[in-house]
Write a protein that holds these residues in place. Structure first.
Motif, short mmCIF file in Angstrom:
data_model
loop_
_atom_site.label_atom_id
_atom_site.label_comp_id
_atom_site.label_asym_id
_atom_site.label_seq_id
_atom_site.Cartn_x
_atom_site.Cartn_y
_atom_site.Cartn_z
N ARG A 150 71.92 34.92 52.60
CA ARG A 150 71.99 33.63 51.92
C ARG A 150 73.02 32.75 52.64
O ARG A 150 73.93 33.25 53.29
CB ARG A 150 72.42 33.80 50.46
CG ARG A 150 71.53 34.73 49.66
CD ARG A 150 72.08 34.95 48.26
NE ARG A 150 73.35 35.68 48.24
CZ ARG A 150 73.46 36.98 48.36
NH1 ARG A 150 72.38 37.73 48.52
NH2 ARG A 150 74.65 37.56 48.33
N GLY A 151 72.88 31.46 52.47
CA GLY A 151 73.87 30.54 52.97
C GLY A 151 73.71 30.23 54.46
O GLY A 151 72.75 30.68 55.11
N THR A 152 74.65 29.45 54.98
CA THR A 152 74.58 29.02 56.37
C THR A 152 75.92 29.19 57.08
O THR A 152 76.98 29.16 56.45
CB THR A 152 74.18 27.53 56.47
OG1 THR A 152 75.15 26.74 55.77
CG2 THR A 152 72.81 27.28 55.87
N VAL A 153 75.84 29.38 58.38
CA VAL A 153 77.00 29.35 59.28
C VAL A 153 76.70 28.28 60.32
O VAL A 153 75.74 28.40 61.09
CB VAL A 153 77.24 30.70 59.96
CG1 VAL A 153 78.41 30.60 60.94
CG2 VAL A 153 77.50 31.79 58.93
N ASN A 161 72.30 30.49 63.63
CA ASN A 161 71.09 31.32 63.79
C ASN A 161 71.26 32.40 64.86
O ASN A 161 70.32 32.72 65.60
CB ASN A 161 69.87 30.44 64.12
CG ASN A 161 69.46 29.56 62.95
OD1 ASN A 161 69.51 30.00 61.81
ND2 ASN A 161 69.11 28.32 63.24
N TYR A 162 72.45 32.96 64.95
CA TYR A 162 72.64 34.08 65.87
C TYR A 162 71.82 35.26 65.39
O TYR A 162 71.73 35.55 64.20
CB TYR A 162 74.11 34.51 65.93
CG TYR A 162 75.09 33.45 66.38
CD1 TYR A 162 74.76 32.51 67.36
CD2 TYR A 162 76.37 33.41 65.84
CE1 TYR A 162 75.66 31.55 67.77
CE2 TYR A 162 77.29 32.46 66.25
CZ TYR A 162 76.94 31.52 67.20
OH TYR A 162 77.84 30.57 67.60
N PRO A 179 75.43 40.01 67.94
CA PRO A 179 76.75 39.64 68.45
C PRO A 179 76.71 39.05 69.86
O PRO A 179 77.54 38.21 70.19
CB PRO A 179 77.52 40.95 68.41
CG PRO A 179 76.91 41.71 67.28
CD PRO A 179 75.44 41.37 67.35
N ALA A 180 75.76 39.49 70.68
CA ALA A 180 75.66 38.94 72.04
C ALA A 180 75.47 37.43 72.03
O ALA A 180 75.98 36.72 72.90
CB ALA A 180 74.51 39.61 72.80
N ASP A 181 74.75 36.93 71.01
CA ASP A 181 74.55 35.49 70.89
C ASP A 181 75.87 34.80 70.56
O ASP A 181 76.17 33.72 71.07
CB ASP A 181 73.52 35.19 69.81
CG ASP A 181 72.16 35.80 70.12
OD1 ASP A 181 71.78 35.82 71.30
OD2 ASP A 181 71.50 36.26 69.18
N ALA A 182 76.65 35.42 69.66
CA ALA A 182 77.94 34.85 69.28
C ALA A 182 78.90 34.86 70.47
O ALA A 182 79.64 33.89 70.71
CB ALA A 182 78.54 35.63 68.11
#
Length: 498
Positions: free
Chosen positions: A307-310, A318-319, A322-325
């Motif tokens: 739920r929710g957004t970052v 929308n990572y 962790p490689a995306d982050a």
């Protein structure tokens, strides 16, 4: 007195983990045992149950001095441990699990009829009427907890150790567990109840033993201690004078790098919202189990949000992993350095530069000179104590291992650094140096999300603090509001149940 542990000392090599620790439990008493990670709770319990041997001290159980050499000995002696993760055989039946290794026999064969009848009888004591011939895996978590307790009761246990027993239970299941504890209490069976949920401690426990930094710092009847005082005692106050200087111009909410809105996943993170400004240190506070680490893992895509957004730079991240982050300029210094941090067989040099290796390569060959320069820089900057950069990291103290992990991400020049208990296991002087380093990095534009159990760290370094409780963001403290009193009040915000 059923159990008396006095003057318990324990070291692993040069690291002292228990110093003159004590624990006492009366027959039929439910004793809460609490403390933050690293307080010594687990070590004390492992010594009691024979998993570890204590260096010095005395343990008396049922009036006799004991020194159990294994968990099997402690079980035979009348102590049963029910762990957070039920340690039973899910494919075996309920009856088989209760009597595993102690099956009643007739003419040399397992007497299944008697075993099933005895299993049903002991479960009915706990108001549990189920088919004991079904596999344990067919039942919900609360029932599996009851089976584990029933196993202990059939071993004539006089003391149950319940380690985070409610972590995976809903309210109804918790009520069933508590009723079972009260039933056993009436029979004179005592319990050590380890939990981070304060409301539950006040609901079920008679007294509380509080540990901090390997010591027993307080013992009190539950009725004589407030929730705020309990939190204050558990966290302690030992760091006096950090000199990390906060931003002179206060919060930087208008230029948020990361925005977390109504974030949630499962029961550990229910509804969390806060912002991390550019070039500021955002603090995340809360007791053990409040959802701090779980929130950070959701931001970093180590776990999947439900739920929710970052939002990063105003856009939903929308990572997927962790490689995306990491590719987007995020670093994460995990609290659990052994499981999620160090590679024990590798050297300090290899561990420190693990994440930056692609940048150090030229035509597939690592630039050794550049690598060496980076490693030497951070060994000096963080005061890492090692015989050489080639020393295996497993040989370093826990604090020095943590410094290597911090350096691993700093050498990548990230724009957001998530640090989960960044100074745990580090001496007071080094703590101040690390906070100063984080402050200087923030002043240079690095955004920091700092999760800390040390109130003084948050007071000294954070530009603002979001306090979590039971998976909810319950209060945001601006720079001038970050005081010990405000932090304690926010962390203990829920009313104690009547």
């Amino acid at each position: 007195m059923l159990l008396s542990m006095t003057g318990i000392n324990k070291s692993f090599g040069d690291v002292r983990v228990l110093t003159d620790a004590s624990l006492a439990v009366e027959p039929g008493e439910t004793m809460a045992l609490i403390g933050q990670n690293g307080a010594g709770k687990s070590t004390l319990i492992k010594i009691l149950t024979g998993a570890y041997a204590h260096d010095t001290g005395r343990i008396e159980f049922q009036g006799k001095e004991v020194r159990f050499g294994s968990t099997a000995e402690s079980q035979a002696g009348g102590i049963a441990t029910i762990y957070q993760e039920i340690n039973l055989a899910p494919n075996r039946t309920v009856a088989e699990n209760i009597f595993l290794g102690r099956e009643p026999r007739r003419f040399g064969l397992v007497d299944r009829a008697r075993m099933q009848a005895d299993a049903a009888t002991v479960l009915r004591r706990f108001k549990l009427d189920i088919d004991v011939n079904r596999p344990l895996q067919d039942f919900e978590a609360a029932t599996r907890q009851m089976v584990a307790i029933a196993r202990g009761v059939t071993q004539n246990a006089r003391l149950l150790i319940l380690d985070e027993p409610t972590s995976s239970l809903d309210e109804r299941e918790v009520a069933v567990l508590f009723e079972t504890i009260r039933t056993l209490k009436a029979d004179g069976v005592a319990a050590i109840f380890i939990s981070h949920r304060l409301d539950e401690l006040f609901a079920i426990c008679d007294r509380v033993t509080i540990m901090r930094d390997g010591r027993t710092v307080a013992v009190s009847p539950m009725k004589d201690i407030s929730k705020v005082e309990l939190v204050r005692t558990m966290l302690g106050k030992e760091l006096a004078a950090f000199t990390a200087k906060k931003r002179a111009h206060g919060d930087n909410e208008g230029a948020a790098l990361v925005g977390v809105e109504n974030l949630g996943a499962g029961v550990r993170v229910r509804d969390v919202s806060f912002n991390i400004g550019r070039g500021e240190i955002a603090g995340l506070a809360g007791l053990l189990g409040a959802g701090r680490t779980e929130t950070a893992r959701l931001i970093y895509a180590a776990d999947r949000k439900e739920r929710g957004t970052v939002k990063v730079d105003g856009r939903e991240s929308n990572y997927i992993a962790p490689a995306d982050a990491i590719a987007d300029g995020m670093g994460f210094v995990s609290e659990d350095r052994k499981i999620e941090g160090i590679v024990p067989e590798m050297s300090v040099r290899e561990n420190m530069t693990l994440a930056i290796l692609p940048k150090l390569q030229k035509a597939g060959i690592i630039d050794k000179a550049a690598q060496r320069a980076i490693v030497e820089k951070y060994i000096a900057a963080l005061g890492i104590k090692c015989s050489s950069p080639e020393q295996p990291i497993r040989e370093l103290s826990g604090g020095n291992q943590q410094k290597v992990l911090l350096a691993r991400w700093l050498c990548m020049n990230p724009r957001l650094l998530i640090v989960d208990e960044p100074t745990r296991g580090i001496d007071v002087g080094a703590k101040a140096e690390i906070l100063k380093l984080l402050r200087s990095l923030a002043d240079e534009g690095l955004s920091v999300l700092m999760i800390s159990s040390e109130l003084e760290e948050l007071i000294a370094a954070a530009d603002h603090v979001t306090v979590l409780s039971d998976g909810l963001s319950v209060r945001r403290l601006a720079s001038e509001e970050i005081t010990e009193a405000n932090l304690l009040s926010a962390m203990a915000h829920q009313e104690v149940p009547a």
